[in-house]
Design an enzyme around this catalytic site. Structure first.
Site, PDB file in Angstrom:
ATOM      1  CB  CYS A  91      -0.942   0.009   1.187  1.00 37.36           C
ATOM      2  SG  CYS A  91      -2.094  -1.369   1.118  1.00 37.36           S
ATOM      3  CG  HIS A 357      -5.719   2.347  -0.566  1.00 36.35           C
ATOM      4  ND1 HIS A 357      -4.535   2.823  -1.088  1.00 36.35           N
ATOM      5  CD2 HIS A 357      -5.378   1.334   0.275  1.00 36.35           C
ATOM      6  CE1 HIS A 357      -3.536   2.100  -0.584  1.00 36.35           C
ATOM      7  NE2 HIS A 357      -4.015   1.193   0.225  1.00 36.35           N
ATOM      8  CB  CYS A 387      -0.861   0.615   7.615  1.00 40.78           C
ATOM      9  SG  CYS A 387      -2.451   0.648   6.785  1.00 40.78           S
TER      10      CYS A 387
END
Lengths: 401, 505
Positions: A91, A357, A387
């Site tokens: 991510c 996202h 994260c």
């Protein structure tokens, strides 16, 4: 050490990451090359002066495979001397790409580079690159692998965030994002995605649900309860035996949205800034990545932020605004608690819960978002953090010039 | 050719009948050599048209001669000998000539491994032919290629479900999943075998057939990826970090199915070799397979031991609670060890009243706890509340009032410490009764009873084996430490130490 200066940051709007999403018809290489084109045109640069293009992409297979960064360079018709490299830090890939580009400048090994990322989650679905981490029995056993949603619920259980806490956070994200759009706070970075006829395909972040309320969220079933019941809760408890059960509080409304998108950040040294008369909007103060406990997986942002703060000789209180990727509401709540930061400084224009996202791109997107907002508020310092899968965190501190 | 374990004869059609003589074959060095000699001979006879594999009764109750395997002791030697056997059989499978196996009666894992080398498998319609997948959790994984051939033949999920769920399937089921190819009356088995051979003079296994190689199942194909991810979690949660054959099997399948048969066979053999040397495997094999229990211990004694064992286990849970360990940690420790229930759930099940004699009622905290629970009518499962709250017999959650009654210590000990205390206490209770009731009996029988009838987790191999495998000096030392603060149940009788030191396990 040479200063890594940020000259520009652009991004596409985020399209819903499913077949019915507006960007589903656009191959990811096109999203990435449109971002590169925009950087070229907006800054009026000869691409021969770009050393490298670093793009984050989490599922580099199929049409995102075979080094999509170099492919996007070719598709953008940039000079053939521009190299391209795809990176994957899950991510945080987009932010990692920016950090790598910055490192090239800071070390003096490049004069101007692009860091960014791309992910078409509607065309190359989540999980499609497989991986030993979750599928190789030896690895998955030893790592106590659980899917990220279970980790988010584990984190909420361990640190006592209730369903109300996480839903309240989600409502505020939607409210802030909708307000930001109303006030056109993203206009400086956002580029319209157009087709070959110059017809617009998408101009807004289409995932948002501004009318979200506690009541509408309350109607949603937890997303990971069933998955947890099939063994993953037990694996989490094997690692965290102080817990009797895992409370499943996360659902589609308080977790990040699945979307398509791309972003790029133009970074260079002073020499390049002078050559093209570019205004250095900010400089990279420091950056850091860390590893953390992989089963709870999502506690890395605080550690990476602290590491980056230390590198920059700063304290959390020296930071004016934070962008902490809203992978799951509890992750942000935990981050704010550990660093003791007020919500008024964090994700002030909403985040991935409202806006989505696009895995490989998000880090670069939220760096652009915080830079625009620092300028709008005339503030100085911003910290971006995400994260990261398998227990990592990545953070970057920028400072306006 | 007529060797001790295998004989062959050639018929008029140049078909070789390969008869494995004992239908309860124990695979050892001689067997491995007999296979090698036989198959080398078959390979050298160019005129052979095909091979029919059978046993005298068509049973395939084959297993390893475990004493032989353990006598090899060195991993390199074990691996070398297994490889010798897999290579011989692989040679047979890849001759290009049709291999048929005839099956009737029980087929054990070892038998299945041999049968899977044939291109065509015919089962007898009349007998109760069964394919037996049993006890993998407590024993060994395949080593002659079954973890590689079966998934390639019937699919990954189907194979693992057979192996991991102790399945026994009959011929109809075996035919349906294409584990076998034909069911035939017994007196027609040979006729059908010959018919197949004469109609298929060139035979190639699907995993060696260039035309079909891309259709072979792989872990990363759509259906299998999700299966692996969720199955790993399920297996891990069921076995905690014990019963290593489970993880070893799924690893062998995962790693092997990403490559070809030759590499897959090496992968499987390496896992098998590792597993054979694993302490838990050794413990379980020693007690469950190598020891043939004749059950000299009386049923009435077993009942006494079991009752004592369960009460002690539940009582140790309560003692841990009194010592400030959280109920959650105590229960999770019990589950991780592989006990049927956590200690406090066990206390509820047998009624809290029944463990009172085990507890020190002069201890103020014990007295206060029991008084409060009695006052609240928390008698256990029967009253739908005890250490847990229940709803129609199902555990809901640990009683929320417990931490107020017995405040947990601020600093909790590591879960491993809690597990240790439970297992030491359980083992000591069995030893206590061993001395009290049956001093002169065989400790290996005790081990067998302990894991099969009393309730000690199977991975220990029983109390004597467990102490032996985990270093007797550690056992003595830790008990000394425990006994200083926790009382006489951690003082070991010297006779126990003597028995362990003198006995070969």
């Amino acid at each position: 050490m040479t200063d890594a200066l940020i000259f520009d940051a652009v991004r596409t709007p985020r399209g819903k990451g499913k077949r019915s999403g507006s960007l589903n018809e656009v191959p990811p290489v096109q999203l990435a090359s449109k971002v590169l084109k925009a950087l070229e045109e907006r800054n009026n640069i000869n691409t021969k002066d770009i050393d490298d293009v670093v793009l984050g992409c989490v599922h580099p297979i199929g049409e995102q495979g075979a080094d999509i960064a170099r492919t996007a360079v070719l598709e953008a018709n940039w000079h053939q001397t521009v190299s391209g490299v795809q990176v994957d830090r899950f991510c945080a890939s987009g932010l990692e790409a920016v950090n790598i580009a910055a490192a090239q400048i800071m070390s003096g090994q490049a004069d101007m580079s692009v860091g960014g990322g791309v992910e078409s989650m509607s065309r190359v679905p989540l999980g499609s690159s497989g991986g030993a981490w979750m599928a190789d029995p030896t690895v998955a056993y030893n790592a106590y692998f659980v899917p990220q949603g279970i980790s988010a619920d584990l984190l909420a259980t361990k640190y006592n965030y209730s369903r109300t806490d996480v839903d309240k956070y989600a409502v505020s994200s939607q409210k802030r994002a909708s307000e930001a759009w109303k006030e056109k706070r993203f206009k400086n970075s956002i580029i319209s995605v157009k087709d070959q006829n110059d017809l617009p395909i998408l101009e807004i972040d289409e995932y948002m649900r501004p009318d979200t309320t506690m009541q509408s969220l309350g109607a949603l079933d937890p997303s990971f309860e069933k998955m947890g019941a099939h063994g993953f809760d037990d694996v989490a408890i094997l690692k965290y035996p102080e817990l009797e059960t895992i409370k499943h509080v996360h659902h589609a409304g308080n977790s990040s949205g699945i979307v398509d998108g791309a972003a790029g950040v133009l970074i260079g040294n002073k020499k390049m800034g002078d050559k093209y008369e570019l205004k250095a909007r900010a400089k990279i103060r420091s950056f850091a990545s860390i590893g953390s406990e992989p089963t709870i997986m999502l506690t890395g942002p605080a550690d990476s932020a602290e590491k980056a703060l230390k590198k920059a000789n700063m304290k959390a209180s020296d930071i004016d605004l934070f962008e902490m990727n809203e992978a799951f509401a509890a992750v942000v709540l935990r981050f704010m608690d550990v660093l003791n930061i007020d919500h008024s400084k964090v994700n002030v224009n909403g985040g991935a819960i409202a806006l989505g996202h696009p895995l490989g791109a998000t880090g670069a997107i939220i760096l652009g978002t915080i830079l625009d907002e620092l300028e709008r508020r005339d503030l100085s310092t911003g910290l971006i953090t995400l994260c990261v899968g398998a227990g990592m965190g990545t953070a970057t501190i920028i400072e306006r010039i | 050719m007529n060797l001790n374990n295998i004989k062959i004869n050639i018929d008029d059609d140049n078909i070789i009948n390969l008869i494995i003589k004992p239908s309860t074959l124990k695979i050892n060095n001689e067997v491995i050599n007999d296979f090698q000699k036989t198959i080398d001979y078959i390979a050298s006879e160019k005129s052979v048209t095909g091979v029919i594999i059978s046993t005298e009764n068509y049973n395939y109750n084959f297993n390893y001669d475990l004493n032989y395997l353990y006598s090899l002791s060195e991993p390199a030697l074990i691996f070398e000998n297994i490889t010798k056997l897999t290579k011989s059989l692989r040679k047979l499978e890849t001759l290009g000539k049709p291999i048929v196996s005839l099956i009737s009666g029980p087929v054990s894992l070892g038998g299945l491994e041999i049968i899977l080398h044939s291109h065509y498998k015919i089962a007898d319609a009349e007998s109760d032919t069964q394919f037996i997948f049993k006890n993998l959790k407590y024993e060994l994984i395949p080593s002659i290629g079954a973890s590689q051939r079966l998934p390639r033949k019937i699919g990954i999920e189907q194979s693992l479900e057979l192996f991991l769920n102790d399945k026994i399937i009959n011929t109809e089921e075996a035919l349906k999943i294409k584990l076998i190819d034909k069911i035939s009356p017994k007196d027609k088995l040979i006729e059908h075998a010959k018919e197949y051979i004469l109609n298929n003079l060139i035979a190639v296994q699907p995993w060696d057939d260039k035309k079909h190689i891309n259709k072979q199942p792989t872990p990363f194909s759509n259906d299998n990826l999700g299966y692996f991810i969720s199955k790993i979690a399920m297996l891990h949660s069921n076995t905690s970090d014990h019963y290593p054959s489970v993880k070893t099997l799924i690893s062998s399948v995962y790693e092997g199915l990403n490559t070809d048969m030759n590499s897959g066979l090496k992968i499987e053999a390496r896992h098998f070799t590792w597993l054979l040397g694993n302490i838990e495997t050794k413990s379980m094999i020693g007690t469950l397979i190598l020891y043939n229990s004749k059950h000299k211990i009386k049923e009435s004694e077993i009942t006494i031991f079991r009752k004592s064992f369960i009460e002690n286990y539940a009582a140790e849970g309560v003692r841990l609670l009194i010592n400030g360990v959280t109920a959650t940690m105590i229960e999770n420790a019990g589950k991780r060890l592989g006990f049927e229930l956590g200690p406090l759930a066990m206390a509820d099940k047998i009624e809290i009243q029944s463990i009172l004699p085990q507890l020190d009622s002069t201890d103020a905290s014990v007295a206060a706890l029991i008084r409060s629970m009695q006052k609240d009518k928390r008698n256990g499962l029967s009253s739908n509340k005890g250490f847990y709250d229940y709803e129609e017999g199902f555990r809901k959650h640990i009683w929320k009032g417990l931490p107020e009654l017995i405040p947990p210590a601020e600093q909790q000990q590591d879960i491993g410490e809690v597990e240790n205390r439970l297992i030491y206490s359980a083992v000591n209770d069995i030893f206590y009764n061993y001395i009290k009731y049956s001093e002169l009996q065989d400790p290996l029988e005790y081990d067998y009873i302990a894991i099969n009838n009393i309730g000690l987790p199977k991975w220990t191999g029983g109390p004597f084996t467990w102490v032996k495998q985990n270093n007797i000096n550690n056992y003595i030392k830790n008990n000394e430490i425990y006994s200083r603060t926790l009382g006489s149940r951690f003082i070991i009788n010297k006779k126990i130490i003597e028995v362990i030191q003198n006995k070969v396990f």
